[in-house]
Design a protein around this motif. Structure first.
Motif, PDB file in Angstrom:
ATOM      1  N   SER A   1       0.600  -1.248   0.076  1.00 41.96           N
ATOM      2  CA  SER A   1      -0.201   0.016  -0.372  1.00 41.96           C
ATOM      3  C   SER A   1       0.952   1.083   0.353  1.00 41.96           C
ATOM      4  CB  SER A   1      -1.062  -0.222   1.088  1.00 41.96           C
ATOM      5  OG  SER A   1      -1.804   1.179   1.249  1.00 41.96           O
ATOM      6  N   LEU A   2       1.919   1.318   0.861  1.00 44.34           N
ATOM      7  CA  LEU A   2       3.107   2.764   1.024  1.00 44.34           C
ATOM      8  C   LEU A   2       3.281   2.287  -0.711  1.00 44.34           C
ATOM      9  CD1 LEU A   2       4.492   2.128   4.779  1.00 44.34           C
ATOM     10  CD2 LEU A   2       2.686   3.201   3.998  1.00 44.34           C
ATOM     11  N   LEU A   3       3.882   1.634  -1.111  1.00 45.20           N
ATOM     12  CA  LEU A   3       4.481   1.270  -2.804  1.00 45.20           C
ATOM     13  C   LEU A   3       3.069   1.665  -3.111  1.00 45.20           C
ATOM     14  CD1 LEU A   3       6.676  -1.730  -2.444  1.00 45.20           C
ATOM     15  CD2 LEU A   3       7.122   0.978  -2.907  1.00 45.20           C
ATOM     16  N   GLN A   4       2.435   1.918  -3.152  1.00 49.36           N
ATOM     17  CA  GLN A   4       0.977   2.316  -4.201  1.00 49.36           C
ATOM     18  C   GLN A   4       1.098   3.274  -4.318  1.00 49.36           C
ATOM     19  OE1 GLN A   4      -1.906  -0.639  -3.362  1.00 49.36           O
ATOM     20  NE2 GLN A   4      -2.138  -1.357  -5.469  1.00 49.36           N
ATOM     21  N   LYS A   5       1.359   3.869  -3.007  1.00 47.02           N
ATOM     22  CA  LYS A   5       1.206   6.081  -3.091  1.00 47.02           C
ATOM     23  C   LYS A   5       2.442   6.390  -3.687  1.00 47.02           C
ATOM     24  CE  LYS A   5      -1.828   4.847   1.418  1.00 47.02           C
ATOM     25  NZ  LYS A   5      -2.101   5.259   2.477  1.00 47.02           N
ATOM     26  N   GLN A   6       3.384   5.967  -2.754  1.00 46.51           N
ATOM     27  CA  GLN A   6       4.895   6.385  -3.503  1.00 46.51           C
ATOM     28  C   GLN A   6       4.782   6.761  -4.662  1.00 46.51           C
ATOM     29  OE1 GLN A   6       8.276   4.409  -2.181  1.00 46.51           O
ATOM     30  NE2 GLN A   6       9.640   5.521  -3.208  1.00 46.51           N
ATOM     31  N   LYS A   7       4.332   5.486  -5.775  1.00 43.97           N
ATOM     32  CA  LYS A   7       3.927   5.061  -7.235  1.00 43.97           C
ATOM     33  C   LYS A   7       3.338   6.562  -7.948  1.00 43.97           C
ATOM     34  CE  LYS A   7       2.815   2.817 -10.681  1.00 43.97           C
ATOM     35  NZ  LYS A   7       2.118   1.292 -11.739  1.00 43.97           N
ATOM     36  N   GLU A   8       2.135   6.830  -7.252  1.00 46.27           N
ATOM     37  CA  GLU A   8       0.631   8.089  -7.076  1.00 46.27           C
ATOM     38  C   GLU A   8       1.760   9.621  -7.341  1.00 46.27           C
ATOM     39  OE1 GLU A   8      -2.305   7.352  -4.821  1.00 46.27           O
ATOM     40  OE2 GLU A   8      -3.043   5.273  -5.849  1.00 46.27           O
ATOM     41  N   LYS A   9       2.382   9.614  -6.356  1.00 46.49           N
ATOM     42  CA  LYS A   9       2.902  10.811  -5.807  1.00 46.49           C
ATOM     43  C   LYS A   9       4.026  10.807  -6.637  1.00 46.49           C
ATOM     44  CE  LYS A   9       5.911  13.269  -2.279  1.00 46.49           C
ATOM     45  NZ  LYS A   9       6.705  12.938  -1.099  1.00 46.49           N
ATOM     46  N   LEU A  10       4.993   9.984  -7.182  1.00 47.88           N
ATOM     47  CA  LEU A  10       6.030  10.258  -8.341  1.00 47.88           C
ATOM     48  C   LEU A  10       5.398  10.530  -9.623  1.00 47.88           C
ATOM     49  CD1 LEU A  10       8.105   7.232  -7.329  1.00 47.88           C
ATOM     50  CD2 LEU A  10       9.029  10.040  -6.971  1.00 47.88           C
ATOM     51  N   GLU A  11       4.170   9.433  -9.851  1.00 47.00           N
ATOM     52  CA  GLU A  11       3.329   9.982 -11.359  1.00 47.00           C
ATOM     53  C   GLU A  11       2.619  11.474 -11.594  1.00 47.00           C
ATOM     54  OE1 GLU A  11       2.761   9.109 -14.978  1.00 47.00           O
ATOM     55  OE2 GLU A  11       2.998   7.347 -13.602  1.00 47.00           O
ATOM     56  N   LEU A  12       2.321  11.538 -10.232  1.00 51.36           N
ATOM     57  CA  LEU A  12       1.635  13.145 -10.160  1.00 51.36           C
ATOM     58  C   LEU A  12       3.012  14.754 -10.471  1.00 51.36           C
ATOM     59  CD1 LEU A  12      -0.815  13.046  -7.298  1.00 51.36           C
ATOM     60  CD2 LEU A  12      -1.283  13.434  -9.791  1.00 51.36           C
ATOM     61  N   GLN A  13       4.219  14.052 -10.052  1.00 51.51           N
ATOM     62  CA  GLN A  13       5.407  14.427  -9.661  1.00 51.51           C
ATOM     63  C   GLN A  13       5.714  14.737 -11.349  1.00 51.51           C
ATOM     64  OE1 GLN A  13       8.048  13.092  -7.116  1.00 51.51           O
ATOM     65  NE2 GLN A  13       7.060  14.046  -5.329  1.00 51.51           N
ATOM     66  N   ARG A  14       5.827  13.827 -12.146  1.00 51.12           N
ATOM     67  CA  ARG A  14       6.388  13.157 -13.477  1.00 51.12           C
ATOM     68  C   ARG A  14       5.205  14.737 -14.676  1.00 51.12           C
ATOM     69  NH1 ARG A  14       4.975  10.929 -17.611  1.00 51.12           N
ATOM     70  NH2 ARG A  14       3.123  10.603 -17.213  1.00 51.12           N
ATOM     71  N   ILE A  15       3.822  13.839 -13.464  1.00 49.52           N
ATOM     72  CA  ILE A  15       3.413  14.532 -14.500  1.00 49.52           C
ATOM     73  C   ILE A  15       3.362  16.296 -14.743  1.00 49.52           C
ATOM     74  CG2 ILE A  15       0.762  15.679 -15.242  1.00 49.52           C
ATOM     75  CD1 ILE A  15      -0.236  12.250 -14.159  1.00 49.52           C
ATOM     76  N   CYS A  16       3.921  16.125 -13.923  1.00 47.13           N
ATOM     77  CA  CYS A  16       3.975  18.344 -13.629  1.00 47.13           C
ATOM     78  C   CYS A  16       5.336  18.678 -13.886  1.00 47.13           C
ATOM     79  CB  CYS A  16       4.570  18.562 -12.256  1.00 47.13           C
ATOM     80  SG  CYS A  16       2.467  18.636 -11.104  1.00 47.13           S
ATOM     81  N   VAL A  17       6.108  17.991 -14.276  1.00 45.00           N
ATOM     82  CA  VAL A  17       7.631  18.108 -14.528  1.00 45.00           C
ATOM     83  C   VAL A  17       7.469  18.142 -16.500  1.00 45.00           C
ATOM     84  CG1 VAL A  17      10.196  17.344 -15.392  1.00 45.00           C
ATOM     85  CG2 VAL A  17       9.207  17.531 -13.102  1.00 45.00           C
ATOM     86  N   ALA A  18       6.621  16.548 -16.726  1.00 43.60           N
ATOM     87  CA  ALA A  18       6.420  16.807 -18.102  1.00 43.60           C
ATOM     88  C   ALA A  18       5.416  18.165 -18.651  1.00 43.60           C
ATOM     89  CB  ALA A  18       4.976  15.654 -18.699  1.00 43.60           C
TER      90      ALA A  18
END
Length: 148
Positions: free
Chosen positions: A118-135
């Motif tokens: 569950s923690l890894l899934q939350k970390q993935k969601e956070k990283l994905e949001l950061q990636r989208i912002c940078v993109a």
């Protein structure tokens, strides 16, 4: 101005690449944990089967012990050994206790893995949001709004 823009794009691209690598690492960890959780589920099922099997054997030996008290088999009328069933029941009860301890330990391990997952899934969601912002930032730099 052009050099500054180039540096911003370069840094943003490096951040984006870093985020993609982190996402790949998290995906790998999620896959591994998912595989282990499935294996733990299979092992728990096997333990449950073992518990049911041993419980049935213990119950049947307990029932047979009443027949052994008579000294004769009700089916074939042969003499039954008097102490063999008790030795088997003791062994089966020991095995049952061991499996119960193992399943308790396994359940705790499964719970820990589910929390990690569950923690890894939350970390993935956070990283994905950061990636989208940078993109989006990179796209905004490369394709500016027509309003400006």
């Amino acid at each position: 101005m052009l050099e500054n823009l180039s540096n911003v794009i370069y840094q943003s691209n490096n951040i984006h690449s870093n985020l993609l690598q982190q996402l790949a690492d998290v995906d790998t960890q999620l896959s591994e944990k998912s595989l282990l959780l499935n294996r733990f589920k299979d092992l728990a099922s096997q333990y449950e089967s073992d518990i049911n099997r041993l419980s049935f054997i213990i119950e049947s030996h307990t029932s047979i012990s009443t027949i052994e008290n008579s000294g004769m088999c009700p089916i074939c009328n042969n003499e039954l050994p008097s102490d063999s069933a008790r030795q088997h029941v003791d062994s089966f009860e020991t095995d049952l206790e061991l499996i119960v301890r193992k399943i308790k330990s396994l359940n705790q391990t499964r719970l820990d893995f589910k929390i990690d997952f569950s923690l890894l899934q939350k970390q993935k969601e956070k990283l994905e949001l950061q990636r989208i912002c940078v993109a989006d930032e990179i796209n905004h730099i490369l394709i500016p709004d027509e309003k400006n």
